[in-house]
Enzyme design. Structure first.
Site, short mmCIF file in Angstrom:
data_model
loop_
_atom_site.label_atom_id
_atom_site.label_comp_id
_atom_site.label_asym_id
_atom_site.label_seq_id
_atom_site.Cartn_x
_atom_site.Cartn_y
_atom_site.Cartn_z
N ASP A 1 -1.75 -17.51 -0.80
CA ASP A 1 -0.38 -17.28 -1.25
C ASP A 1 -0.14 -18.05 -2.54
OD1 ASP A 1 2.37 -16.89 -1.50
OD2 ASP A 1 2.85 -18.46 -0.06
N ASP B 1 5.90 -18.07 -0.55
CA ASP B 1 6.73 -17.38 0.43
C ASP B 1 6.06 -17.24 1.79
OD1 ASP B 1 4.82 -15.43 -0.03
OD2 ASP B 1 6.24 -13.83 -0.53
N ASP C 1 -0.97 -12.96 -1.43
CA ASP C 1 -0.62 -12.00 -2.47
C ASP C 1 -1.76 -11.85 -3.48
OD1 ASP C 1 -0.37 -14.37 -4.05
OD2 ASP C 1 1.74 -14.53 -3.49
N ASP D 1 -8.07 0.28 -0.15
CA ASP D 1 -7.98 0.92 1.16
C ASP D 1 -7.25 2.25 1.00
OD1 ASP D 1 -8.28 1.06 3.99
OD2 ASP D 1 -8.01 -1.10 4.08
N ASP E 1 -9.52 4.69 5.68
CA ASP E 1 -9.02 4.33 7.00
C ASP E 1 -9.03 5.54 7.95
OD1 ASP E 1 -7.56 2.21 8.61
OD2 ASP E 1 -6.06 3.82 8.66
N GLU F 1 -14.27 4.74 7.45
CA GLU F 1 -14.03 4.12 8.74
C GLU F 1 -13.87 5.23 9.76
OE1 GLU F 1 -10.88 1.15 11.00
OE2 GLU F 1 -10.23 2.95 9.96
N HIS G 1 -10.22 -6.98 10.00
CA HIS G 1 -8.82 -7.32 10.28
C HIS G 1 -8.36 -6.84 11.65
CE1 HIS G 1 -8.82 -3.23 8.76
NE2 HIS G 1 -7.63 -3.06 9.30
N ASP G 2 -9.16 -6.02 12.33
CA ASP G 2 -8.79 -5.50 13.64
C ASP G 2 -9.58 -6.13 14.78
OD1 ASP G 2 -6.85 -3.70 12.73
OD2 ASP G 2 -8.31 -2.10 12.42
#
Length: 577
Positions: free
Chosen positions: A30, A34, A38, A107, A215, A274, A347-348
């Site tokens: 970051d 916040d 990013d 992605d 995806d 994917e 990420h899954d």
């Protein structure tokens, strides 16, 4: 198909010896305080990735989005969500990676959009709107009233719990959403939809991106008529997977995409499909260079072995023999044609050290290196998920309110609603929940691990005080150093990129041993996936082979005639020319 879009072996060679690094932007770094990662944070950390040695960055979605599914619900394909920055910062990131000789994949999420995408806003505005057929709309089941239980057009279930249909009160019809109700499925049968997607992809390539990770791309062709799916006893919704995965027109759609988007461009792009549920046999078709569909598949067989097919959070574990057979089945199937992605984490998925390794502090480092050695020794393109190169572990979840992921939140709500075993549900969520992969990257031992100066959107793992990049950067015994070595070997040894794989001792419960052979080079990969020492006999042809990488101190530099005595979580690569 145009010859310009066909990949030759020479053009494909770069990604055969490449390593991809996945960034989940929300949790990487970051830059503005916040609490959400990013583009500026990614750009500031590019030196870490250059030193690691990776060739490609795969950037999970940074497009404009309501964030119902953390960016996998896109409302504008050609803009950046303010959470992450803006297009100027994306361009700066592109410049930064290209200056370092790294490529960038975006992605591509085109099975569905957000329900706030302008296409869907038009589509739902009336049944007569020109974009009505851009999505999948159906009337209620005959003989039922819209909105009543069981009135959905068919019995398909959503991946995120509940039915895969949502009633739009304004027009009185249901729309299909295989995922969250805020993620309506596009109708790929409509050529206007396909043309719009192709135009968007060309826009990104013209901007400088180097390809796409696509995806759930094998979901875009559904079985005509969308019939009911078979149900199992006690199952609320039908098992519709076979009705929307690898559908009847999928190969046609992907070949068309290659023609319309990539034809005439230089052969340095990369397309990764994917494809949940894809079989090795189908993967050969998808990735055969002569067919011009995708360069490699990203499949899920090996990360589906330890959970119940009907309940992801019902963790049941997996024996090493089963895990070995799965990965090597893919090695054998794609040995002559096609290409596979190699990964432990994304990420899954939960953190591999906690899932298939040993996250006890005494064994975490060795097991992280051992599992990395197993994966990077195989044939295919290895992927490193952010923090994997540090040996990051699962978060110590203890309650439902610690989870942020929509899949886990919906699951917990359903467990409470149906009076199911909440304790078992929480244990499953803690072990295999997606939030494990999404805790912030651990850069240093500061209060928020160097991820942010603000309050992080998801708590930092408490072990960041000793498990972090700063502590490992100059330590030659660290997990980070080991991953640098694995990536360097992928670039240096042709046998790693091209060699044929042969599994040895397939039924051994703790030893993972295989060989790679190519053009006179032979590589032996020997890994003990357990705490207890093991003896391994090798045939005489390996005597004198030199060590190219080991994960424990004192590993013999030359393989002797007596074979190997492998310590707990001991991993070695020996090369014979």
């Amino acid at each position: 198909m145009s010859d310009d879009a066909t990949r030759t072996d020479d053009q494909a060679a770069w990604w055969r010896s490449a390593v991809v690094y996945q960034i989940y932007p929300r949790s990487f770094a970051d830059s503005d305080g916040d609490g959400i990662g990013d583009l500026g944070g990614i750009t500031a950390r590019l030196d870490h990735l250059q030193t690691l040695g990776v060739d490609v960055l795969w950037l999970s979605p940074v497009h404009r989005s309501p964030q119902a599914d953390n960016g996998y619900d896109i409302s504008d394909y050609q803009d950046i969500d303010p959470l992450f920055g803006d297009l100027a910062q994306l361009d700066a990131l592109l410049d930064g990676v290209h200056e370092r000789g790294i490529r960038l994949l975006m992605d591509l999420v085109v099975n569905h959009t957000s329900d706030e995408h302008p296409w869907f806003l038009e589509s739902r505005s009336s049944r007569e709107n020109p974009k009505r057929d851009w999505y999948v709309w159906r009337d209620a089941r005959p003989g039922t009233t819209p909105g009543e239980p069981g009135a959905e057009p068919n019995n398909w279930g959503s991946f995120f719990s509940g039915p895969a249909w949502h009633l739009d009160e304004r027009t009185g019809q249901y729309y299909l959403h295989l995922f969250d109700r805020k993620q309506p499925d596009l109708n790929w049968e409509n050529p206007e939809v396909r043309a719009a997607v192709h135009e968007m992809m060309r826009w990104w390539l013209d901007r400088g991106v180097d390809g796409f990770r696509m995806d759930v791309i094998n979901f875009i062709s559904k079985v005509p008529g969308l019939p009911d799916a078979p149900t199992a006893p006690g199952q609320q919704h039908g098992n519709a997977f076979a009705l929307f995965a690898d559908g009847p027109r999928i190969h046609e759609f992907l070949a068309e995409m290659t023609r319309e988007v990539f034809a005439g461009r230089e052969g340095q792009f990369l397309t990764v499909g994917e494809m949940p549920g894809v079989t090795p046999e189908e993967a050969v078709r998808y990735t055969d260079p002569a067919r011009g569909e995708v360069d490699m598949v990203f499949q899920f067989e090996h990360v589906s072995l330890d959970t119940d097919p009907l309940d992801k959070f019902a963790w049941r574990g997996v024996e090493l023999v089963t895990l070995k057979r799965s990965l090597h089945r893919w090695q054998d199937a794609l040995a002559e044609r096609g290409w596979n992605s190699l990964y432990w984490n994304n990420h899954d998925q939960p953190r591999v050290v906690s899932r298939f390794g040993d996250d006890d502090p005494q064994w975490r480092e060795a097991s992280a290196k051992a599992l990395g050695t197993v994966l990077h020794g195989l044939r295919g393109t290895p992927y490193v998920y952010q923090g994997e190169e540090l040996g990051m572990t699962n978060f110590p979840f203890t309650s439902a309110d610690q989870h942020r992921d929509v899949e886990a939140v919906n699951y917990h709500a359903r467990v409470l609603e149906q009076g199911l075993d909440e304790e078992a549900a929480l244990a499953g969520m803690a072990r295999v929940g997606r939030d494990n992969a999404r805790t912030p990257v651990q850069w240093d031992d500061s209060p928020h691990a160097g991820f942010t100066t603000g309050e992080p959107w998801l708590p930092v793992n408490p072990n960041h005080t000793w498990l972090n990049a700063a502590a490992q950067a100059e330590d030659p015994t660290s997990v980070l150093h080991h991953y640098r070595a694995l990536i360097r070997l992928r670039h240096e040894l042709a046998v790693l990129a091209e060699g044929r794989t042969t599994l040895l001792l397939p039924d051994d419960p703790t030893l993972w041993v295989y060989t790679r052979e190519h053009a006179g080079e032979r590589l032996l990969v020997a890994v003990n996936c357990g705490r207890e020492p093991r003896e391994l006999e090798v045939d005489d042809t390996w005597v004198g082979a030199g060590l190219v990488l080991g994960n424990l101190p004192g590993t013999p530099e030359v393989l002797g005639s007596a074979g190997l005595r492998l310590g707990g979580w001991d991993a070695r690569m020996y090369l014979r020319r």
